[in-house]
Write a protein that holds these residues in place. Structure first.
Motif, short mmCIF file in Angstrom:
data_model
loop_
_atom_site.label_atom_id
_atom_site.label_comp_id
_atom_site.label_asym_id
_atom_site.label_seq_id
_atom_site.Cartn_x
_atom_site.Cartn_y
_atom_site.Cartn_z
N ALA A 1 -13.39 -10.99 -8.30
CA ALA A 1 -12.77 -9.86 -9.01
C ALA A 1 -11.56 -10.39 -9.77
CB ALA A 1 -12.33 -8.78 -8.02
N GLY A 2 -11.49 -10.04 -11.04
CA GLY A 2 -10.35 -10.44 -11.86
C GLY A 2 -10.12 -9.39 -12.94
N THR A 3 -9.28 -8.43 -12.64
CA THR A 3 -9.08 -7.29 -13.53
C THR A 3 -7.65 -7.28 -14.04
OG1 THR A 3 -10.69 -6.04 -12.23
CG2 THR A 3 -9.33 -4.80 -13.77
N PHE A 4 -7.50 -7.19 -15.37
CA PHE A 4 -6.19 -7.22 -16.02
C PHE A 4 -5.72 -5.79 -16.29
CE2 PHE A 4 -7.98 -11.27 -16.63
CZ PHE A 4 -7.05 -12.17 -17.15
N TYR A 5 -4.56 -5.46 -15.75
CA TYR A 5 -3.95 -4.16 -16.00
C TYR A 5 -2.64 -4.37 -16.77
CZ TYR A 5 -7.10 -2.48 -12.31
OH TYR A 5 -8.21 -2.16 -11.56
N PRO A 6 -2.20 -3.36 -17.57
CA PRO A 6 -0.91 -3.48 -18.24
C PRO A 6 0.20 -3.66 -17.21
CG PRO A 6 -2.16 -1.61 -19.10
CD PRO A 6 -2.88 -2.08 -17.88
N LEU A 7 1.13 -4.56 -17.47
CA LEU A 7 2.17 -4.82 -16.49
C LEU A 7 3.02 -3.57 -16.23
CD1 LEU A 7 3.43 -6.91 -14.65
CD2 LEU A 7 4.94 -7.61 -16.52
N GLU A 8 3.16 -2.74 -17.23
CA GLU A 8 3.97 -1.53 -17.06
C GLU A 8 3.33 -0.56 -16.06
OE1 GLU A 8 1.89 -1.23 -21.19
OE2 GLU A 8 2.86 -2.76 -19.92
N ASP A 9 2.05 -0.77 -15.74
CA ASP A 9 1.37 0.06 -14.75
C ASP A 9 1.40 -0.54 -13.34
OD1 ASP A 9 0.75 1.67 -16.89
OD2 ASP A 9 -1.36 1.06 -17.02
N LEU A 10 2.13 -1.63 -13.16
CA LEU A 10 2.05 -2.37 -11.92
C LEU A 10 2.39 -1.53 -10.69
CD1 LEU A 10 1.75 -4.94 -10.22
CD2 LEU A 10 4.13 -5.50 -10.78
N ALA A 11 3.43 -0.73 -10.75
CA ALA A 11 3.84 0.03 -9.57
C ALA A 11 2.70 0.91 -9.06
CB ALA A 11 5.08 0.87 -9.87
N ASP A 12 2.04 1.63 -9.96
CA ASP A 12 0.92 2.49 -9.54
C ASP A 12 -0.26 1.66 -9.08
OD1 ASP A 12 2.34 4.78 -10.11
OD2 ASP A 12 1.55 4.98 -12.14
N VAL A 13 -0.56 0.58 -9.80
CA VAL A 13 -1.69 -0.28 -9.44
C VAL A 13 -1.46 -0.91 -8.07
CG1 VAL A 13 -2.84 -2.46 -10.01
CG2 VAL A 13 -2.44 -0.76 -11.81
N GLU A 14 -0.25 -1.40 -7.83
CA GLU A 14 0.02 -2.09 -6.56
C GLU A 14 -0.02 -1.13 -5.38
OE1 GLU A 14 2.93 -5.48 -4.67
OE2 GLU A 14 2.30 -5.47 -6.75
N ARG A 15 0.42 0.11 -5.58
CA ARG A 15 0.31 1.08 -4.49
C ARG A 15 -1.14 1.32 -4.11
NH1 ARG A 15 4.89 3.15 -7.20
NH2 ARG A 15 6.67 3.51 -5.79
N ARG A 16 -1.98 1.48 -5.11
CA ARG A 16 -3.40 1.71 -4.83
C ARG A 16 -4.04 0.47 -4.21
NH1 ARG A 16 -3.17 3.94 -10.39
NH2 ARG A 16 -2.85 6.21 -10.21
N TRP A 17 -3.66 -0.70 -4.71
CA TRP A 17 -4.15 -1.96 -4.15
C TRP A 17 -3.74 -2.09 -2.67
CZ3 TRP A 17 -1.06 -6.18 -2.51
CH2 TRP A 17 -1.74 -7.36 -2.24
N ARG A 18 -2.49 -1.81 -2.39
CA ARG A 18 -1.99 -1.87 -1.01
C ARG A 18 -2.79 -0.97 -0.09
NH1 ARG A 18 3.22 1.52 -0.64
NH2 ARG A 18 1.57 3.08 -1.01
N ASP A 19 -3.01 0.25 -0.50
CA ASP A 19 -3.73 1.20 0.34
C ASP A 19 -5.18 0.79 0.56
OD1 ASP A 19 -1.39 2.66 0.37
OD2 ASP A 19 -2.03 4.09 -1.17
N HIS A 20 -5.73 0.06 -0.40
CA HIS A 20 -7.12 -0.35 -0.29
C HIS A 20 -7.28 -1.60 0.57
CE1 HIS A 20 -11.25 -1.34 -1.28
NE2 HIS A 20 -10.85 -2.53 -1.71
N VAL A 21 -6.47 -2.64 0.33
CA VAL A 21 -6.74 -3.94 0.96
C VAL A 21 -6.52 -3.94 2.46
CG1 VAL A 21 -6.30 -5.25 -1.14
CG2 VAL A 21 -4.40 -4.81 0.45
N VAL A 22 -5.68 -3.05 2.96
CA VAL A 22 -5.43 -3.06 4.40
C VAL A 22 -6.66 -2.68 5.21
CG1 VAL A 22 -2.94 -2.67 4.19
CG2 VAL A 22 -4.51 -0.71 4.31
N SER A 23 -7.65 -2.11 4.56
CA SER A 23 -8.88 -1.71 5.28
C SER A 23 -10.12 -2.45 4.77
CB SER A 23 -9.09 -0.20 5.15
OG SER A 23 -9.24 0.18 3.79
N THR A 24 -9.94 -3.46 3.95
CA THR A 24 -11.10 -4.21 3.46
C THR A 24 -11.60 -5.17 4.53
OG1 THR A 24 -9.59 -5.83 2.45
CG2 THR A 24 -10.48 -4.10 1.02
N PRO A 25 -12.87 -5.56 4.48
CA PRO A 25 -13.39 -6.52 5.45
C PRO A 25 -12.74 -7.89 5.28
CG PRO A 25 -15.02 -6.06 3.75
CD PRO A 25 -13.91 -5.08 3.54
N ASP A 26 -12.77 -8.68 6.34
CA ASP A 26 -12.14 -9.99 6.31
C ASP A 26 -12.75 -10.93 5.28
OD1 ASP A 26 -10.59 -9.10 8.38
OD2 ASP A 26 -11.66 -10.20 9.95
#
Length: 476
Positions: free
Chosen positions: A226-251
């Motif tokens: 996975a390699g997805t480019f998001y605008p840097l100005e959207d980082l705060a929203d992107v990182e919150r969603r990323w955080r909430d997702h990765v804590v429950s992803t498989p190893d």
């Protein structure tokens, strides 16, 4: 010839002594006055630490290393060791001292039946991946193929496979070590187990590792990426969603966010050329089709500028970030911080710093850590940080020497700001030296393991011959 000593003075080396060592080595001995000194076989990565040693032993094998160590010890010389030369902190050289250069020792031998690979200490990650992938096997190694295996492994070794298969040091089953007394020892669970424990995360404090034997795992040649480019100005929203997702992803998933100004790279779309972006990356250790399905949410964290996610060869994934880290071009000062919790305030602070970087080459990154890394106890190896789910790395990088002071000041200030959200522990491979003491980071990184490490140091290197590193002081 005058050479720096371990006590900070200068030692005059008689010509006869230098000549004797020169004839003993199968490799070459190069002095600073020798025209060959300018043509280093493996240049240092960080341009801030390009000082040349007074004398370099360019070793061809373990016997050369033994002779070089004995020479440096007998003459009290300041000694540094270079494998891949990728030390951010500049430990791959010693100004006016002696360098033991292992960069010609790049052999890789795969035993596919036993799923083991023996790797010489001068090998780069790409050397190992090329040989192991021929058998559909891999061992966890970093994220930049130009990185040296030795320094990466001795310091721990995060990478694209960490959550599934652990750190690089967790996959070492044996190592050949030349100790300060010139003795060659095999460190493994059954032979010198104290040394084996110490080198798995304790750095180069205990001797010069001339080869590692790693455990291999079935992987590739194609993996889900996975390699997805998001605008840097959207980082705060992107990182919150990323955080909430990765804590429950498989190893099987190892994921991270890199923030940078993406260069106008050939083959990449104009929309990301010279554009500040947040790249959400991930690798799945398993079936590529299943991996693309599992990692689909990483591609839906916002409105992408560009999405290059796809199944691709593992060796290509491992080399994808190489152009961002050219050798002896960038000046670098890195600092890291572990976070027990990636709070909204921490995300806002990360985003603020990512939007206010001092140079386009500077990165502010967040890594998710879990799975197999956390399955190892904090005292099972020297590498003690086994619980934090996130690490933030402030990779301050620039090219103009005139910016040294301001860039370092920015990097330190960013790290101190993010430290408000961290647990106080640092990752020693992601450090940059300026004027702060090394010992503070050593104390933080090793925690309760430091006393045992000091005692092992006293056994194998009581005079602290190996001190150009994140140094552990010998203690009784």
């Amino acid at each position: 010839m005058d050479v720096a000593t371990r006590d900070g003075s200068q030692e005059h080396l008689p010509d006869a002594a230098v000549t004797e060592l020169m004839y003993r080595l199968r490799g070459s001995l190069v002095t600073a006055e020798d025209p060959a000194a300018a043509a280093e076989p493996c240049e240092v990565w960080n341009a801030m630490h390009a000082d040349r040693p007074a004398v370099s032993a360019r070793c061809s094998g373990t016997a050369d290393v033994v002779d070089a160590v004995n020479f440096a010890r007998d003459h009290g010389l300041l000694l540094a060791v270079r494998g891949g030369g990728h030390s951010v902190a500049g430990f791959s050289t010693a100004r006016d001292g002696m360098l033991v250069d292992l960069s010609a020792m790049r052999g890789v031998q795969v035993d596919p039946d036993r799923r083991l690979v023996r790797v010489q200490a001068g090998a780069l990650l790409g050397d190992v991946d090329r040989e192991t992938q021929a058998f559909g096997l891999a061992t966890p190694l970093g994220r930049v193929s130009e990185t040296g295996v030795a320094g990466l492994t001795l310091g721990g070794g995060y990478g694209h496979l960490q959550n599934r298969h652990g750190l690089s040091c967790d996959n070492v089953v044996a190592a050949q070590v030349v100790c300060a007394d010139g003795t060659i020892r095999t460190a493994s669970a059954g032979t010198h187990p104290d040394l084996y424990w110490a080198i798995r995360g304790g750095g180069g404090n205990f001797g010069i590792v001339t080869s590692f034997t790693f455990r291999l795992h079935p992987l590739g040649p194609v993996v889900a990426f996975a390699g997805t480019f998001y605008p840097l100005e959207d980082l705060a929203d992107v990182e919150r969603r990323w955080r909430d997702h990765v804590v429950s992803t498989p190893d099987a998933v190892t994921s991270f966010i890199v923030t940078m100004t993406f260069p106008a790279a050939p083959g990449m779309p104009d929309v990301v050329h010279d554009r500040p972006v947040a790249i959400v990356g991930g690798v799945y250790s398993g079936n590529p089709d299943e991996g693309m399905r599992v990692m689909q949410p990483l591609r839906e964290l916002g409105t992408p500028l560009f999405d290059m996610s796809q199944p691709m060869p593992y060796s290509v994934v491992q080399a994808a970030l190489d152009p961002i880290f050219p050798r002896r071009t960038l000046r670098a000062y890195w600092k890291s911080q572990y976070l027990d919790e990636l709070t909204d305030d921490a995300v806002d602070a990360i985003a603020g710093r990512a939007l206010d970087r001092p140079a386009p080459q500077t990165l502010v990154n967040t890594f998710h850590i879990g799975g197999a890394v956390h399955a190892v106890g904090p005292e099972e190896t020297a590498f003690a940080e086994r619980s934090s789910p996130f690490m933030v790395s402030v990779d301050t990088m620039w090219t103009d020497p005139a910016q040294d002071a301001s860039a370092i000041a920015w990097g330190r200030a960013a790290w101190e700001e993010l430290g408000k959200f961290g647990n106080g522990n640092v990752f020693l491979n992601f450090t940059g030296l300026a004027d702060e003491p090394v010992q503070a980071g050593v104390d933080s990184a090793f925690g309760r393991n430091l006393r045992r490490l000091g005692q092992i140091k006293a056994v194998y290197d009581p005079e602290n011959l190996f001190q150009v590193n994140n140094n552990i002081v010998p203690t009784p």
